[in-house]
Design an enzyme around this catalytic site. Structure first.
Site, PDB file in Angstrom:
ATOM      1  CE1 TYR A 101      -4.064   4.929  -1.470  1.00  0.00           C
ATOM      2  CE2 TYR A 101      -4.616   5.735   0.951  1.00  0.00           C
ATOM      3  CZ  TYR A 101      -3.877   4.853  -0.057  1.00  0.00           C
ATOM      4  OH  TYR A 101      -3.288   3.849   0.601  1.00  0.00           O
ATOM      5  CD  GLU A 125      -3.082   1.535  -1.818  1.00  0.00           C
ATOM      6  OE1 GLU A 125      -2.827   0.782  -3.159  1.00  0.00           O
ATOM      7  OE2 GLU A 125      -2.217   2.081  -1.122  1.00  0.00           O
TER       8      GLU A 125
END
Ligand code: GDP
Ligand code: MN
Length: 403
Positions: free
Chosen positions: A125, A213
């Protein structure tokens, strides 16, 4: 302003970030064409079909009334057609859309980047966003990619690593290496990750974004690092500098009432209550919602009509508020500073007459310059409008008219 995954990936690619490549389709037929192109390009029958909506959690999300997830691996043209038919024009519910879900208008047919037989594809991530408290950008990274990051933050916050960027010097090499090291990467993978982070940061900064993101960032067994997903939020206040990014706006993804309000230059956010609010100034609008709640009501919206509360803006405000069937009363709260209350009152009366019958009671609180004259105009208008001068009085009146 939010944009779609495929648009975010196009920005990333422009700045040299390696991405999972794909082709957008808006019909099952074009999805099949896209699948064939991807299959030819990758020399593989494996591809992924991904719903394009402004919300995450699509992989686990479900199409209403069907056994169909928002992201699916497909291995043939027929499977692509079936999945595209299931997805397009139907409602996808994910943990980010709320129970009402979002209609899928586009799908992305992407290459399958998870190699068959790859025993250790690693999902990370990585996001970059503005840390408002510290007044600088922050890179957030985690080895727990591919999962719901809110869950990771809740249960294992120690697995999310943060690196703050000093705006005076920008992202430094040692910082990108620190992130790559924290992700447990060495050798070529480490080097590739450092490159990935630099390109991602450049994309974020150059597009005046509020957030990029990437979840998951994939490391393949041959040490390629690539963006499989892209959730991008662009800073609305900087869009005037980026006409090419403003062109990415997809109004179909936005609340139709909010789109209409923005076209009238009104700042409107729909809420769930039954008291419509029309206020001049964002701060006063917040305070108005607070006082409605304090007296036991629920605001139906936030609406800032801006500095010039004239007949035109007031009329546009009434029209938008009245589109919401939950609205049972309207609270107009105007502070006359530069704008005089008698002018606003005249505007309200004109707007009321131009709309015709307004089916719900209206409480108007005018305070500031010429407040008394304003109240007199409202009271003498003969319309179903109640006037108040004190905020408390107005809030009590709202409760009374709701009963
Ligand atoms: P999100 O659920 O909205 O965050 O959508 P993502 O783009 O992150 O995709 C969801 C999941 O689909 C990912 O976490 C992956 O596990 C899976 N996925 C995405 N692309 C591929 C692919 O190319 N091959 C395979 N096998 N799975 C993929
Ligand atoms: Mn994702």
């Amino acid at each position: 302003m939010n944009i779609h995954e495929y648009q975010g990936k196009e920005i990333l690619a422009k700045y040299g970030v390696r991405i999972q490549r794909g082709i957008v389709a808006e019909s099952p037929e074009s999805a099949v064409t896209a699948y064939k192109e991807i299959a030819k390009m990758t020399d593989s029958t494996f591809a992924v079909i991904k719903s394009q909506i402004h919300a995450g959690g699509r992989g686990k999300g479900q199409i209403v009334g069907m056994e169909q997830h928002g992201v699916q691996l497909v291995k043939s043209a027929e499977a692509t057609k079936t999945a595209a038919t299931n997805l397009l024009r139907n409602v996808l519910v994910t943990h980010q859309t709320g129970p009402e879900g979002k209609v899928v208008n586009k799908v992305l047919i992407a290459e399958d980047v998870y190699y068959p037989g790859d025993s250790e594809p690693k999902e990370f991530y990585i996001s970059i966003l503005l840390d408002r408290t510290k007044g600088c950008n922050v890179i957030m990274a985690s080895t727990e990619g591919g999962m719901d990051i809110e869950e990771v933050a809740e249960n294992t916050p120690e697995l999310i690593f943060k690196e703050w960027i000093d705006p005076r010097v920008g992202l430094q090499g040692f910082q990108a290496r620190k992130v790559a090291n924290k992700l447990g990467l060495s050798g070529l993978a480490n080097k590739e990750m450092v490159k990935f982070i630099f390109s991602l940061y450049k994309a974020y900064e150059s597009s005046d974004a509020a957030m990029f993101e990437i979840n998951p960032v994939l490391k393949t067994s041959d040490n390629k690092i690539l963006a499989v997903d892209a959730k991008v939020d662009l800073d609305d206040n900087a869009l005037y500098r980026h006409p090419e990014l403003l062109a990415l706006r997809d109004k179909a993804e936005e609340d139709p009432m909010e789109v209409e309000a923005s076209e009238s230059d009104l700042n409107y956010v729909k809420l769930d209550g039954n008291v419509g609010c029309m206020v001049n100034g964002a701060g006063l609008a917040m305070a108005t919602m607070d006082i409605i709640k304090l007296y036991g009501g629920e605001p139906a919206n936030f609406l800032d009509v801006g500095g010039s509360a004239n007949a035109v803006t007031v009329e546009a405000g009434f029209r938008i508020i009245l589109k919401d069937p939950n609205v049972k009363a309207i609270f107009v709260n105007i502070f006359g500073g530069i704008v005089r209350c008698d002018r606003v009152a005249t505007g309200i009366v004109e707007a009321y007459k131009s709309i015709g019958e307004i089916p719900v009671p209206i409480v108007v609180r005018l305070q500031g310059t010429n407040a008394e004259e304003g109240a007199a105009i409202i009271n003498e208008s003969g319309l179903k409008v109640f006037s108040a001068v004190k905020l408390k009085e107005a809030a009590e009146l709202i409760q009374k008219v709701l009963k």
